[in-house]
Design a protein around this motif. Sequence first.
Motif, short mmCIF file in Angstrom:
data_model
loop_
_atom_site.label_atom_id
_atom_site.label_comp_id
_atom_site.label_asym_id
_atom_site.label_seq_id
_atom_site.Cartn_x
_atom_site.Cartn_y
_atom_site.Cartn_z
N ARG A 1 11.14 -61.93 -32.04
CA ARG A 1 11.23 -60.49 -31.81
C ARG A 1 12.19 -59.90 -32.83
O ARG A 1 13.28 -60.42 -33.05
CB ARG A 1 11.76 -60.23 -30.40
N SER A 2 11.78 -58.85 -33.46
CA SER A 2 12.61 -58.26 -34.50
C SER A 2 12.87 -56.80 -34.16
O SER A 2 12.58 -56.34 -33.05
CB SER A 2 11.93 -58.39 -35.87
N ILE A 3 13.41 -56.11 -35.12
CA ILE A 3 13.75 -54.71 -34.91
C ILE A 3 13.52 -53.94 -36.20
O ILE A 3 13.73 -54.46 -37.30
CB ILE A 3 15.21 -54.55 -34.43
N VAL A 4 13.06 -52.69 -36.04
CA VAL A 4 12.94 -51.76 -37.16
C VAL A 4 13.68 -50.48 -36.77
O VAL A 4 13.49 -49.96 -35.67
CB VAL A 4 11.47 -51.43 -37.49
N VAL A 5 14.54 -50.02 -37.66
CA VAL A 5 15.22 -48.74 -37.48
C VAL A 5 14.70 -47.82 -38.57
O VAL A 5 14.80 -48.12 -39.76
CB VAL A 5 16.75 -48.89 -37.58
N THR A 6 14.09 -46.71 -38.16
CA THR A 6 13.43 -45.82 -39.11
C THR A 6 14.11 -44.46 -39.13
O THR A 6 14.60 -43.98 -38.10
CB THR A 6 11.94 -45.65 -38.76
N ARG A 7 14.11 -43.83 -40.32
CA ARG A 7 14.72 -42.52 -40.41
C ARG A 7 13.76 -41.41 -39.97
O ARG A 7 14.14 -40.48 -39.27
CB ARG A 7 15.22 -42.23 -41.83
N SER A 8 12.49 -41.50 -40.34
CA SER A 8 11.54 -40.44 -40.02
C SER A 8 10.70 -40.85 -38.81
O SER A 8 10.20 -41.97 -38.74
CB SER A 8 10.63 -40.15 -41.21
N THR A 9 10.55 -39.92 -37.88
CA THR A 9 9.87 -40.23 -36.61
C THR A 9 8.93 -39.10 -36.22
O THR A 9 9.04 -37.96 -36.70
CB THR A 9 10.88 -40.45 -35.48
N PHE A 10 8.03 -39.43 -35.29
CA PHE A 10 7.05 -38.50 -34.73
C PHE A 10 6.76 -39.03 -33.32
O PHE A 10 7.09 -40.19 -33.01
CB PHE A 10 5.79 -38.50 -35.61
#
Length: 952
Positions: A580-589
Motif C-alpha cells: 500500500r502506498s500513498i500519493v499526495v497531489t497538489r491539484s484536485t477535483f
Amino acid sequence: MILLTSALFFVLGHVMSQTPDNDRINCYPEKGAVPLQTACVSERGCTWANDTDHPKVPICHYPADYGYEVTSKTRTVHGYRVQLRWKTGQSCAFSTPVQTVTLDVEHQTNNRLRFKFYDQSSPRYEVPMDMPGPDTAASPEYEVGIPDSGLFYINVTRRDTGTVIWDSSFGGFTFADQFLQISTKLPSRYVYGFGEHEHATFHHDLNWRTWGMLTRDESPGPPVQETAADGTMYDVERNNYGVHPFYMAMEEDGNAHGVLLLNSNPQDVTFQPKPALTFRTIGGVLDFYMFLGPSPEEVVQQYTQAIGRPFMPPYWSLGFQLCRYGYKNLEHIQNVVDSMRNYNIPQDVQYADIDYMERQLDFTLDHTNFHGLPAYFRQLQDEGMKTIIILDPAISKNETNYPAWDRGVQMDVWIKNEDQSGPAYGKVWPEYADEFLPGKMENASWDFQVENYRSLVGFPDFLKPSTHDWWHEQIVDFYNDPTEGIRFDGIWIDMNEPANFIPGNYDPTTNSGKCGNNIWNNPDYTPWVMGDLYSKTICMDAHQEGTDGTTYKHYDVHNLYGWSQTPTTLRSARVATGKRSIVVTRSTFPGSGKSGGHWLGDNTSKWDHLHKSIIGMLEFNLFGIPYIGADICGFWGEPDREMCWRWMQLGAFYPYSRNHNQKDVIAEQDPSAWGPEFAEASRAVLLTRYRLLPYLYTLFYEAHTKGSTVVRPLLHEFRTDRNAWTVDRQFLWGPALLISPVLEQGATSVTAYMPDARWFDYYTDSEVSSSSRGSNVTIPCDMDCIPLHVRGGYVIPTQEPATNTKTSRQNKFEILVVLNDDESAEGRLFWDDGESADTIESGDYLLLELRANAGGFTTIVTHKGYQPDSTTTIGSLKVLGLKSTVGEVKLNGVSTSRYTYRQNVLHITGMNIDLAASHEIRWSKTTSAAVHLIPARWQLLFVFAVLCALLT
C-alpha cells in the motif's frame, strides 16, 4: 395624468427597478466591467437601477421574467423530462443561447437527487467521470417543483420539514454556448465549501463575494488587484490549485444538504445577502447532484458515495513527515535526520524534493550532490522509516538519451497544440544542460532564468490510456533502476494544474508563451480568476484525448489534470513497492480523494495561516479528501520561533502532518533546528499524536468504508447548536477528540467553545464543569500546551507511542473510556498490518466493537481476518466519568487487584489481554469511597488495620 404616469412606468420598466437590493442578479458579471445603461437595457435586456448606496449591489440586473419557458413536462421512469425554450426577443450578453434546452430530473435515491440541463439536439462536453445512476427512490426525502408552462424555475423542498432548499425563481437563467448561469435562494446564511481558495472563515461571506474556480499554480493569499476598463482597480480572489464546485448548506432547523455542480470548465460562484448564490460556467452542461443528509456528516457520506470513497492510507503515513525544497546535498538530509534522532523527535517519513534530480529532470539522480541517496533511503527503510520522492508532470524535450521523453514520443503521450501538429510545449522546472548555458548568471531574475535557462517541456495527457502505461513504466523502472533509481515508499506529485512558467504555449519568435486569439483562449465571458485563462498554464485550445478516443479541448478538461494523474500514480507506486502506498497531489477535483491526499500548497509563514489551515482542513474533509494538511511553519518566508512552536502543536493534529519550507530561506525550520526547548515541546506533542494513532487510523477506516470525515467541524456533531455553526478555530478528530490550538502571537490562553456534552481534559482526566456546556471557556495555555478534550460517550483506542510507527505498532494498546451523562460509551478499533494493499477488500483485518457502561467494558471481535503478533495486547484500560466508586474488578470473570480508583478515574493496568479476542471487564460499585481509592490488594490490610486500632 394617471394614464401617462402608468405608461411612462411601463416604457421605462427596465430602467426603474422594484427589485430589492439583495434579490438582484448581476447582468454585468464580467471582471472589471463598467456597466452602461444603454447596453444594459437595449443589448442585454436587463434592468437598470442606479438607486442603491451599496457599492456592491448590481445596478444592472436581470428582470424576474428573464430566462426560458416550459414547453412540455413528461414523466420518466425516475422523474421528469422537461423541455425549455428561450424566450422570444431576449438578448444574451455572452455567446449564443441554446434555443431549446432539456432538463432531466432523476430521483436517484431517497436522499440523492440529480437534475441536468443539456442540449438534446447537439451533444456537449460532459465530465468523463463515473457517477452512480438512478437506484430505487421509493420514499424520496425531497419534492421537486417545476411549472407545467410559463416561465421556468425549479425548486426542491425537504418533505418532512417543508424547507425549500433550492429555488431558482430569481431570473437570469441562461444556457448559452459559452455562458451558463443559474441562481438559487439559500435556506440560511450558513454555507460551506467551494474551492480551492483561501477563505477567512469556514462559513462563507455572503456580502457579494465572487470566487473563481480554475486550477492554477497560485499560492494562498489575499486578493490581487486587476485593472477595470475605466482604469480603476478591483480585487480578484486567488484561485488556487484545485476546483471543487460543491457546497453544504445548513437549514434553519439544523438539517443540512449538499449540492455538486459536476462541471469542469472555468467557472465562478457569487454569493449575495438574500441569501443566494449564482453559478456561472463557460462550457459543458449544468449537471447538479443534491444530497439530502439530513446531518452534515451524512451529507459527506452521500457525496463520497457518489464521487468515490477516500483511499485508505498506510499506517506509516500517519506519522510525522519532514521535507525541504533546498536540501543542498545528501549530507544535508542526513544531518537533519540525525538531529531529529538526537532529540528523540518522532519521524516516520523523509522526503526528497526536486533537489535530488539532475537539473530537475524526472526519473534522474543528481550524482554530484545526491549520489548516495538511494543507499541512504534503503538504510532509513531498514531502520523503520519511509521515504517519499517528488515527481512533476512536465518532461524536458531538450535532452539526448532521455527515456522519459523518448518513450513518451514513441507512445504518443503529449497534449497537442491546436492543430495537432506537435506537443503543446511550455517551460517549467528542467534546466538546459550546462553546455547550453554559457555564462550562466547565478543571480539572474526569475524571468531571465525562465527565458534563458529552462528547457522546453511536453505535458503528458493523463486522459489517454497510453499515457497511463507510459507513466507506470517510468515509475516502476525508476524504482528498480540499480544506478539511477530510488526505492521510495510514496510519491508526491506537484505542478499538476498543469503549471507553466510562461503564459500559454511556447512561441519561438518571442521565446515566451503565446495563445491564439479565439473563443477558447479569450471567451466573451472570463470567470473571476486571476489573469487570462492561460496564465501560468498552456493554451485552452490545446488538444487532448480520452479513454474511448473522445477528443477534448484543454478548455474543457484543464481542471481535471491533477485528478487524471493521481490514480495512475497510486497504481504505479503500489506495483513498484508491492505494498500500500500513498500519493499526495497538489491539484484536485471531486473524486481525487479516491487515490490521493493533498496539502494546502505554498502557504506563508504568517500567524493567520494557522487559522486558515484549519479552514482548509475542514473544507477538504467536506470535499472527500480527508488526508490533508498544511506545510507546518509555512513554506514561504522565515517563521519566528514562537509561531513555528505553535504551528508544530497544531500540525501534530493535521491528518497529513508535514513540516516543509522553501529553498531560499537561510534558516532551518524542522523541529530539531530551534534548540532543546523547542525540540522537547515538539517531541511531546508528536508523542501525543502517536499515542492517538490507532484512533486516527480507525477514523480513516470509517472514511474509506462509509465516507465519513476524519477532521470535522463542531457543527457536524452539534448541528442543532447554532453557536457551533461558525466555530472554525477549533476542530474535532472524529466525534470524540476536540482540539483547541493557540493561534495568536503572545497568547497564553485559549478561548474555546464547549458544546453541550460531557467533556474531560485529555491530559489531566478532570471533567469540565457542566456549567461550561454551550459556552466559551478560557483555558490557560503556556508554550507547552495545546488543549485537548475528550467527549463523553466514546471509547478511544490508543497505543504507547514511540519515535516511529514501526516501533509504536509493537507496543501495548491502552483503551480510554469516556462515559457520557448516561454512563455509557462506544467506539471501534480497526487494525491490520498497516501496509498491505487492499486489506479491507480482501478481509485481512481485525475489527473490534468497544462498549462500556456504568458496570463494565467489553471488546467484541466483529471481524477477524488478521492475527496480530502475540506481543500486541491490550495492556490497560482507563475509565473517566464513573459516578460511583469501584469495589471489585473482574477481568473475564477473574478478580484482579491491578487497578486504582482515584478522583472518579478507574485505571486498570497489567492486563496484557489478546487484542484479537473478545473480552469482558466488570466492576462492582460501592458507596465507600475511602476504601476503593487505593488498590484492591491493600483493602483487606486496610480493614485489618482499622479493626486492630479499634481493639486497641
